[in-house]
Design a protein around this motif. Structure first.
Motif, PDB file in Angstrom:
ATOM      1  N   ASP A  50     -24.003 -21.630 -18.778  1.00 61.31           N
ATOM      2  CA  ASP A  50     -24.675 -21.861 -17.401  1.00 61.31           C
ATOM      3  C   ASP A  50     -24.919 -20.177 -16.874  1.00 61.31           C
ATOM      4  N   GLY A  51     -25.964 -20.310 -16.328  1.00 62.52           N
ATOM      5  CA  GLY A  51     -26.491 -19.067 -15.778  1.00 62.52           C
ATOM      6  C   GLY A  51     -27.195 -18.044 -16.779  1.00 62.52           C
ATOM      7  N   GLU A  52     -27.115 -18.618 -18.233  1.00 61.81           N
ATOM      8  CA  GLU A  52     -27.914 -17.899 -18.849  1.00 61.81           C
ATOM      9  C   GLU A  52     -29.597 -18.484 -19.173  1.00 61.81           C
ATOM     10  N   VAL A  53     -30.632 -17.681 -19.318  1.00 62.42           N
ATOM     11  CA  VAL A  53     -31.846 -18.080 -19.561  1.00 62.42           C
ATOM     12  C   VAL A  53     -32.304 -17.706 -20.940  1.00 62.42           C
ATOM     13  N   ALA A  54     -33.346 -18.277 -21.362  1.00 68.25           N
ATOM     14  CA  ALA A  54     -33.731 -17.986 -22.800  1.00 68.25           C
ATOM     15  C   ALA A  54     -35.145 -17.312 -22.325  1.00 68.25           C
ATOM     16  N   ILE A  55     -35.592 -16.020 -23.128  1.00 68.43           N
ATOM     17  CA  ILE A  55     -36.709 -15.403 -22.682  1.00 68.43           C
ATOM     18  C   ILE A  55     -37.572 -15.343 -24.073  1.00 68.43           C
ATOM     19  N   VAL A  56     -38.795 -15.452 -23.827  1.00 69.91           N
ATOM     20  CA  VAL A  56     -39.997 -15.799 -24.931  1.00 69.91           C
ATOM     21  C   VAL A  56     -40.534 -14.315 -25.152  1.00 69.91           C
ATOM     22  N   VAL A  57     -40.625 -13.652 -26.103  1.00 74.27           N
ATOM     23  CA  VAL A  57     -41.212 -12.414 -26.248  1.00 74.27           C
ATOM     24  C   VAL A  57     -41.831 -12.299 -27.785  1.00 74.27           C
ATOM     25  N   PRO A  58     -42.885 -11.428 -27.928  1.00 77.63           N
ATOM     26  CA  PRO A  58     -43.415 -11.310 -29.287  1.00 77.63           C
ATOM     27  C   PRO A  58     -42.380 -10.790 -30.118  1.00 77.63           C
ATOM     28  N   ARG A  59     -42.446 -11.029 -31.558  1.00 74.84           N
ATOM     29  CA  ARG A  59     -41.671 -10.174 -32.482  1.00 74.84           C
ATOM     30  C   ARG A  59     -41.728  -8.995 -32.419  1.00 74.84           C
ATOM     31  N   ASP A  60     -43.190  -8.156 -32.111  1.00 77.22           N
ATOM     32  CA  ASP A  60     -43.621  -6.962 -32.295  1.00 77.22           C
ATOM     33  C   ASP A  60     -42.539  -6.334 -30.888  1.00 77.22           C
ATOM     34  N   LEU A  61     -42.617  -6.776 -29.967  1.00 75.57           N
ATOM     35  CA  LEU A  61     -41.867  -6.378 -28.865  1.00 75.57           C
ATOM     36  C   LEU A  61     -40.654  -5.590 -29.205  1.00 75.57           C
ATOM     37  N   LEU A  62     -39.730  -6.394 -30.044  1.00 74.11           N
ATOM     38  CA  LEU A  62     -38.513  -6.187 -30.411  1.00 74.11           C
ATOM     39  C   LEU A  62     -38.321  -4.961 -31.767  1.00 74.11           C
ATOM     40  N   VAL A  63     -39.528  -5.119 -32.719  1.00 78.80           N
ATOM     41  CA  VAL A  63     -39.738  -4.216 -33.757  1.00 78.80           C
ATOM     42  C   VAL A  63     -39.903  -2.974 -33.296  1.00 78.80           C
ATOM     43  N   ASP A  64     -40.723  -2.776 -32.075  1.00 85.00           N
ATOM     44  CA  ASP A  64     -41.152  -1.713 -31.495  1.00 85.00           C
ATOM     45  C   ASP A  64     -40.404  -0.758 -30.386  1.00 85.00           C
ATOM     46  N   TRP A  65     -39.641  -1.781 -29.520  1.00 86.55           N
ATOM     47  CA  TRP A  65     -39.144  -1.199 -28.740  1.00 86.55           C
ATOM     48  C   TRP A  65     -37.569  -1.650 -28.298  1.00 86.55           C
ATOM     49  N   GLY A  66     -37.153  -2.621 -29.613  1.00 91.19           N
ATOM     50  CA  GLY A  66     -35.785  -2.968 -29.620  1.00 91.19           C
ATOM     51  C   GLY A  66     -34.816  -1.789 -29.836  1.00 91.19           C
ATOM     52  N   PRO A  67     -33.544  -2.000 -29.824  1.00 93.72           N
ATOM     53  CA  PRO A  67     -32.592  -0.870 -30.040  1.00 93.72           C
ATOM     54  C   PRO A  67     -32.496  -0.725 -31.729  1.00 93.72           C
ATOM     55  N   LYS A  68     -32.525   0.500 -31.865  1.00 94.06           N
ATOM     56  CA  LYS A  68     -32.572   1.040 -33.353  1.00 94.06           C
ATOM     57  C   LYS A  68     -31.056   1.019 -33.819  1.00 94.06           C
ATOM     58  N   ASP A  69     -30.849   1.927 -34.980  1.00 96.59           N
ATOM     59  CA  ASP A  69     -29.498   1.881 -35.423  1.00 96.59           C
ATOM     60  C   ASP A  69     -28.752   2.711 -34.545  1.00 96.59           C
ATOM     61  N   VAL A  70     -27.785   1.991 -33.744  1.00 98.30           N
ATOM     62  CA  VAL A  70     -27.116   2.765 -32.802  1.00 98.30           C
ATOM     63  C   VAL A  70     -25.905   3.401 -33.268  1.00 98.30           C
ATOM     64  N   ALA A 221     -40.106   5.180 -31.933  1.00 99.99           N
ATOM     65  CA  ALA A 221     -39.935   4.561 -30.609  1.00 99.99           C
ATOM     66  C   ALA A 221     -39.298   5.539 -29.669  1.00 99.99           C
ATOM     67  N   GLU A 222     -38.351   6.282 -30.039  1.00 98.09           N
ATOM     68  CA  GLU A 222     -37.611   7.378 -29.288  1.00 98.09           C
ATOM     69  C   GLU A 222     -38.427   8.207 -28.916  1.00 98.09           C
ATOM     70  N   VAL A 223     -39.254   8.785 -29.791  1.00 93.83           N
ATOM     71  CA  VAL A 223     -40.108   9.912 -29.571  1.00 93.83           C
ATOM     72  C   VAL A 223     -41.300   9.627 -28.561  1.00 93.83           C
ATOM     73  N   VAL A 224     -41.667   8.371 -28.941  1.00 96.23           N
ATOM     74  CA  VAL A 224     -42.723   7.870 -27.801  1.00 96.23           C
ATOM     75  C   VAL A 224     -42.173   7.844 -26.117  1.00 96.23           C
ATOM     76  N   ARG A 225     -40.777   7.391 -26.142  1.00 97.39           N
ATOM     77  CA  ARG A 225     -40.215   7.235 -24.984  1.00 97.39           C
ATOM     78  C   ARG A 225     -40.411   8.643 -24.604  1.00 97.39           C
ATOM     79  N   TYR A 226     -39.833   9.558 -25.185  1.00 98.96           N
ATOM     80  CA  TYR A 226     -39.767  10.824 -24.573  1.00 98.96           C
ATOM     81  C   TYR A 226     -41.331  11.492 -24.201  1.00 98.96           C
ATOM     82  N   CYS A 227     -42.158  11.267 -24.982  1.00 99.15           N
ATOM     83  CA  CYS A 227     -43.615  11.620 -24.756  1.00 99.15           C
ATOM     84  C   CYS A 227     -44.003  11.031 -23.505  1.00 99.15           C
ATOM     85  N   MET A 228     -43.656   9.698 -23.138  1.00103.48           N
ATOM     86  CA  MET A 228     -43.993   8.953 -21.926  1.00103.48           C
ATOM     87  C   MET A 228     -43.391   9.739 -20.731  1.00103.48           C
TER      88      MET A 228
END
Length: 252
Positions: A50-70, A221-228
């Motif tokens: 209860d209170g949770e929702v499922a979100i639909v996103v393209p696989r590429d989104l997580l590959v490109d912008w998801g968390p890397k090896d923390v 992805a991290e480098v791009v974030r800093y470039c942004m």
């Protein structure tokens, strides 16, 4: 207290959705996208509470912008190795200066002159540093900085505003940005250099505002974030000459 969210990125070039954000404090990831609403689809999900929702996103989104090896081991270099980056970069070097104070500045003769309200002669100050900047500029390379300024400015920030005359004379481009504007733009509250849009050197300071080491970041992805962040800062920043005039006028 509201979370402090950092925009990681989006694969959508139009409306910016779906997207990935990161909670700077906790490291948690927030995914933004269309909700999965078809009952037949939702019924297939396991452990949806209860209170949770499922979100639909393209696989590429997580590959490109998801968390890397923390858990990755940070790659840090000493200050001598850091200095060498300013002779090996090929095209551009860009820095964000976000701190209110730098302990190394306060050890200089020029800082003492400035705080005594004496005119500071920047000619031939730190000749080796100046020679390097002139050499890189002569090769057609760009070296740029955006310096964040508090309201009211700290003594250290006012010193650097005067110091910009030296930086400019040896080929650097110096811009300034009010901290309130930097915060509205969600710029990182840290100091870093970007070399050739492929390598980020994050500067680590101790509690006494001394630079102790430098962390190298190469994850795309991290480098791009800093470039942004760089692009946003440069778009809104003001050339130091105009910034100094506006500051003087405001004080009067």
């Amino acid at each position: 207290m509201a979370r402090r969210l950092r925009f990681n990125g989006t694969n959508s070039g139009n409306d910016g959705c779906p997207a990935v954000h990161e909670d700077i404090g906790t490291g948690e990831i927030i995914v933004q996208g269309p909700q999965l609403i078809d009952p037949a689809d939702v019924a297939q999900l396991q452990h949806l509470s209860d209170g949770e929702v499922a979100i639909v996103v393209p696989r590429d989104l997580l590959v490109d912008w998801g968390p890397k090896d923390v858990t990755r081991q940070a790659k840090t270099i000493d200050l001598d190795a850091f200095a060498k980056l300013f002779t090996t970069f090929r095209h551009t070097a860009w820095r964000l200066e976000a701190r209110g104070r730098y302990a190394s500045d306060e050890l200089t003769t020029t800082y003492a002159q400035f705080t005594r309200n004496e005119p500071v002669d920047w000619d031939d100050v730190d000749a080796q540093w100046c020679a390097n900047r002139r050499t890189q500029a002569a090769l057609g390379k760009r070296i740029e900085r955006v310096r964040i300024v508090d309201q009211p400015p700290t003594i250290g920030q006012l010193y650097l505003l005067d110091n910009a005359r030296r930086n400019s004379a040896v080929g650097e481009t110096i811009m300034n940005l009010w901290r309130r504007d930097a915060e509205e733009l969600n710029l990182p509250a840290e100091d870093f250099w970007i070399f050739d849009s492929r390598l980020v050197a994050r500067l680590n300071f101790d509690e006494a505002d001394n630079l102790v080491n430098v962390e190298l970041i190469t994850e795309p992805a991290e480098v791009v974030r800093y470039c942004m962040a760089r692009d946003a800062a440069m778009h809104h920043a003001i050339p130091y000459e105009k910034f100094a005039v506006a500051l003087t006028t405001k004080e009067q």
